[in-house]
Design a protein around this motif. Sequence first.
Motif, PDB file in Angstrom:
ATOM      1  N   GLY A 233      44.985  20.020  47.799  1.00 51.97           N
ATOM      2  CA  GLY A 233      43.780  20.377  47.070  1.00 51.97           C
ATOM      3  C   GLY A 233      42.497  19.948  47.730  1.00 51.97           C
ATOM      4  N   VAL A 234      41.417  20.417  47.148  1.00 47.79           N
ATOM      5  CA  VAL A 234      40.059  20.121  47.608  1.00 47.79           C
ATOM      6  C   VAL A 234      39.144  20.177  46.389  1.00 47.79           C
ATOM      7  CG1 VAL A 234      39.572  22.537  48.159  1.00 47.79           C
ATOM      8  CG2 VAL A 234      38.293  20.733  49.306  1.00 47.79           C
ATOM      9  N   THR A 235      38.106  19.364  46.408  1.00 44.53           N
ATOM     10  CA  THR A 235      37.114  19.407  45.339  1.00 44.53           C
ATOM     11  C   THR A 235      35.760  19.041  45.899  1.00 44.53           C
ATOM     12  OG1 THR A 235      36.713  18.814  43.033  1.00 44.53           O
ATOM     13  CG2 THR A 235      37.262  17.012  44.515  1.00 44.53           C
ATOM     14  N   GLN A 236      34.746  19.440  45.177  1.00 38.63           N
ATOM     15  CA  GLN A 236      33.392  19.026  45.517  1.00 38.63           C
ATOM     16  C   GLN A 236      32.908  18.098  44.415  1.00 38.63           C
ATOM     17  OE1 GLN A 236      30.940  22.422  46.366  1.00 38.63           O
ATOM     18  NE2 GLN A 236      31.953  22.770  48.314  1.00 38.63           N
ATOM     19  N   CYS A 237      32.155  17.072  44.823  1.00 34.68           N
ATOM     20  CA  CYS A 237      31.693  16.076  43.872  1.00 34.68           C
ATOM     21  C   CYS A 237      30.415  15.422  44.375  1.00 34.68           C
ATOM     22  CB  CYS A 237      32.779  15.023  43.638  1.00 34.68           C
ATOM     23  SG  CYS A 237      33.284  14.171  45.144  1.00 34.68           S
ATOM     24  N   ILE A 238      29.912  14.484  43.666  1.00 40.10           N
ATOM     25  CA  ILE A 238      28.728  13.685  43.963  1.00 40.10           C
ATOM     26  C   ILE A 238      27.462  14.542  43.899  1.00 40.10           C
ATOM     27  CG2 ILE A 238      27.618  12.019  45.487  1.00 40.10           C
ATOM     28  CD1 ILE A 238      30.424  11.091  44.701  1.00 40.10           C
ATOM     29  N   ALA A 239      26.560  14.140  43.053  1.00 39.45           N
ATOM     30  CA  ALA A 239      25.290  14.855  42.931  1.00 39.45           C
ATOM     31  C   ALA A 239      24.471  14.724  44.206  1.00 39.45           C
ATOM     32  CB  ALA A 239      24.508  14.287  41.749  1.00 39.45           C
ATOM     33  N   GLY A 240      23.743  15.753  44.504  1.00 36.19           N
ATOM     34  CA  GLY A 240      22.903  15.751  45.699  1.00 36.19           C
ATOM     35  C   GLY A 240      22.676  17.168  46.170  1.00 36.19           C
ATOM     36  N   PRO A 241      22.202  17.311  47.398  1.00 35.28           N
ATOM     37  CA  PRO A 241      21.930  18.658  47.915  1.00 35.28           C
ATOM     38  C   PRO A 241      23.191  19.513  47.897  1.00 35.28           C
ATOM     39  CG  PRO A 241      21.120  16.970  49.411  1.00 35.28           C
ATOM     40  CD  PRO A 241      21.895  16.276  48.357  1.00 35.28           C
ATOM     41  N   ARG A 242      23.039  20.726  47.437  1.00 34.65           N
ATOM     42  CA  ARG A 242      24.157  21.660  47.349  1.00 34.65           C
ATOM     43  C   ARG A 242      24.330  22.383  48.673  1.00 34.65           C
ATOM     44  NH1 ARG A 242      27.153  24.438  43.582  1.00 34.65           N
ATOM     45  NH2 ARG A 242      27.693  26.557  44.150  1.00 34.65           N
ATOM     46  N   HIS A 243      25.554  22.505  49.091  1.00 34.23           N
ATOM     47  CA  HIS A 243      25.857  23.242  50.307  1.00 34.23           C
ATOM     48  C   HIS A 243      26.453  24.585  49.893  1.00 34.23           C
ATOM     49  CE1 HIS A 243      29.611  24.185  52.533  1.00 34.23           C
ATOM     50  NE2 HIS A 243      30.120  23.912  51.380  1.00 34.23           N
ATOM     51  N   THR A 244      26.114  25.654  50.589  1.00 33.96           N
ATOM     52  CA  THR A 244      26.569  26.971  50.149  1.00 33.96           C
ATOM     53  C   THR A 244      27.415  27.719  51.160  1.00 33.96           C
ATOM     54  OG1 THR A 244      24.480  27.931  50.878  1.00 33.96           O
ATOM     55  CG2 THR A 244      24.653  27.314  48.556  1.00 33.96           C
ATOM     56  N   ARG A 245      27.220  27.485  52.461  1.00 38.48           N
ATOM     57  CA  ARG A 245      27.993  28.242  53.450  1.00 38.48           C
ATOM     58  C   ARG A 245      28.456  27.339  54.581  1.00 38.48           C
ATOM     59  NH1 ARG A 245      24.110  33.136  54.732  1.00 38.48           N
ATOM     60  NH2 ARG A 245      24.853  32.512  56.766  1.00 38.48           N
ATOM     61  N   GLY A 246      29.588  27.709  55.152  1.00 38.89           N
ATOM     62  CA  GLY A 246      30.095  26.954  56.295  1.00 38.89           C
ATOM     63  C   GLY A 246      30.689  25.626  55.880  1.00 38.89           C
ATOM     64  N   THR A 247      30.886  24.773  56.849  1.00 38.47           N
ATOM     65  CA  THR A 247      31.442  23.455  56.597  1.00 38.47           C
ATOM     66  C   THR A 247      30.372  22.574  55.960  1.00 38.47           C
ATOM     67  OG1 THR A 247      32.895  23.661  58.500  1.00 38.47           O
ATOM     68  CG2 THR A 247      32.517  21.440  57.675  1.00 38.47           C
ATOM     69  N   PRO A 248      30.704  21.932  54.852  1.00 32.11           N
ATOM     70  CA  PRO A 248      29.720  21.067  54.213  1.00 32.11           C
ATOM     71  C   PRO A 248      29.358  19.885  55.115  1.00 32.11           C
ATOM     72  CG  PRO A 248      31.802  21.030  53.023  1.00 32.11           C
ATOM     73  CD  PRO A 248      31.957  21.976  54.146  1.00 32.11           C
ATOM     74  N   PRO A 249      28.160  19.342  54.964  1.00 34.31           N
ATOM     75  CA  PRO A 249      27.745  18.229  55.810  1.00 34.31           C
ATOM     76  C   PRO A 249      28.446  16.909  55.473  1.00 34.31           C
ATOM     77  CG  PRO A 249      26.036  18.757  54.238  1.00 34.31           C
ATOM     78  CD  PRO A 249      27.092  19.804  54.092  1.00 34.31           C
ATOM     79  N   ASN A 250      28.978  16.782  54.285  1.00 35.71           N
ATOM     80  CA  ASN A 250      29.647  15.554  53.851  1.00 35.71           C
ATOM     81  C   ASN A 250      31.082  15.883  53.464  1.00 35.71           C
ATOM     82  OD1 ASN A 250      27.171  13.758  53.714  1.00 35.71           O
ATOM     83  ND2 ASN A 250      26.568  15.457  52.406  1.00 35.71           N
ATOM     84  N   VAL A 251      32.020  15.514  54.332  1.00 39.00           N
ATOM     85  CA  VAL A 251      33.425  15.853  54.115  1.00 39.00           C
ATOM     86  C   VAL A 251      34.274  14.594  54.240  1.00 39.00           C
ATOM     87  CG1 VAL A 251      35.393  17.189  54.962  1.00 39.00           C
ATOM     88  CG2 VAL A 251      33.102  18.174  55.023  1.00 39.00           C
ATOM     89  N   ILE A 252      35.200  14.467  53.312  1.00 39.46           N
ATOM     90  CA  ILE A 252      36.196  13.396  53.368  1.00 39.46           C
ATOM     91  C   ILE A 252      37.552  14.069  53.353  1.00 39.46           C
ATOM     92  CG2 ILE A 252      37.186  11.414  52.164  1.00 39.46           C
ATOM     93  CD1 ILE A 252      34.343  11.067  50.894  1.00 39.46           C
ATOM     94  N   GLU A 253      38.393  13.720  54.318  1.00 40.59           N
ATOM     95  CA  GLU A 253      39.740  14.289  54.378  1.00 40.59           C
ATOM     96  C   GLU A 253      40.724  13.158  54.609  1.00 40.59           C
ATOM     97  OE1 GLU A 253      42.213  17.565  56.966  1.00 40.59           O
ATOM     98  OE2 GLU A 253      40.096  17.945  56.550  1.00 40.59           O
ATOM     99  N   LEU A 254      41.819  13.172  53.845  1.00 38.64           N
ATOM    100  CA  LEU A 254      42.814  12.133  53.951  1.00 38.64           C
ATOM    101  C   LEU A 254      44.155  12.624  53.431  1.00 38.64           C
ATOM    102  CD1 LEU A 254      42.144   9.531  51.114  1.00 38.64           C
ATOM    103  CD2 LEU A 254      40.911  11.643  51.318  1.00 38.64           C
ATOM    104  N   PRO A 255      45.250  11.956  53.831  1.00 37.85           N
ATOM    105  CA  PRO A 255      46.572  12.372  53.361  1.00 37.85           C
ATOM    106  C   PRO A 255      46.794  12.035  51.885  1.00 37.85           C
ATOM    107  CG  PRO A 255      46.740  10.490  54.855  1.00 37.85           C
ATOM    108  CD  PRO A 255      45.301  10.887  54.814  1.00 37.85           C
ATOM    109  N   ALA A 256      47.732  12.734  51.286  1.00 37.85           N
ATOM    110  CA  ALA A 256      47.994  12.621  49.849  1.00 37.85           C
ATOM    111  C   ALA A 256      48.341  11.198  49.417  1.00 37.85           C
ATOM    112  CB  ALA A 256      49.098  13.589  49.441  1.00 37.85           C
ATOM    113  N   GLN A 257      49.229  10.536  50.118  1.00 33.16           N
ATOM    114  CA  GLN A 257      49.645   9.186  49.708  1.00 33.16           C
ATOM    115  C   GLN A 257      48.463   8.221  49.726  1.00 33.16           C
ATOM    116  OE1 GLN A 257      52.584   8.349  48.421  1.00 33.16           O
ATOM    117  NE2 GLN A 257      53.582  10.290  48.800  1.00 33.16           N
ATOM    118  N   LEU A 258      47.604   8.342  50.718  1.00 31.54           N
ATOM    119  CA  LEU A 258      46.435   7.471  50.800  1.00 31.54           C
ATOM    120  C   LEU A 258      45.430   7.808  49.694  1.00 31.54           C
ATOM    121  CD1 LEU A 258      45.072   5.154  52.219  1.00 31.54           C
ATOM    122  CD2 LEU A 258      44.148   6.776  53.881  1.00 31.54           C
TER     123      LEU A 258
END
Length: 124
Positions: free
Chosen positions: A63-88
Motif C-alpha cells: 500500500g501507499v498513502t499520503q499524509c501530513i499537512a503542507g504543500p500539495r503535490h499533484t504530478r510526478g514523484t512527490p518531493p517527500n517520500v518515505i518507503e520501507l518494507p512491511a515488517q519495519l
Amino acid sequence: MAIKRRIDPAEGARALGRWIETDEAEAATLPRPLIALAVRYTLEELASRAEGNSVEVRVPPFGVTQCIAGPRHTRGTPPNVIELPAQLWLALASGKIGWEAALATGKVSASGLRADLSAELPLV
C-alpha cells in the motif's frame, strides 16, 4: 476531510494485533493476506490522524498513502517520500521500534524536508 476507509477498522485492528503478538521470527511467517491487511489498516490510520498530502508513505507491495499537512503535490514523484518494507512499517506503527532506530537500519528511504513520521508514530 475524513479519509475514505477501505479496510474495516475492526478487522484491521485484529490483523495488527495478531502481528503485534508474534515475535520477530514468527512475524515473517505470518500469512501474506494478514500482513497486507495490517499494513493497509495502519496506512489508513496514519492518513486519518495526519491528514494532508505533503508526504507519501509507500509500503510495497501492500500500500501507499499520503499524509501530513503542507504543500500539495499533484504530478510526478512527490518531493517527500518515505518507503520501507512491511515488517519495519508494522514495527514502527505498533511502537516496537522508534523512528530514529528504523532509520538506522538502512531499510527506510526518506527523502524531502517533511519526510519524518516521528511525531505521528506509533499509531497504537
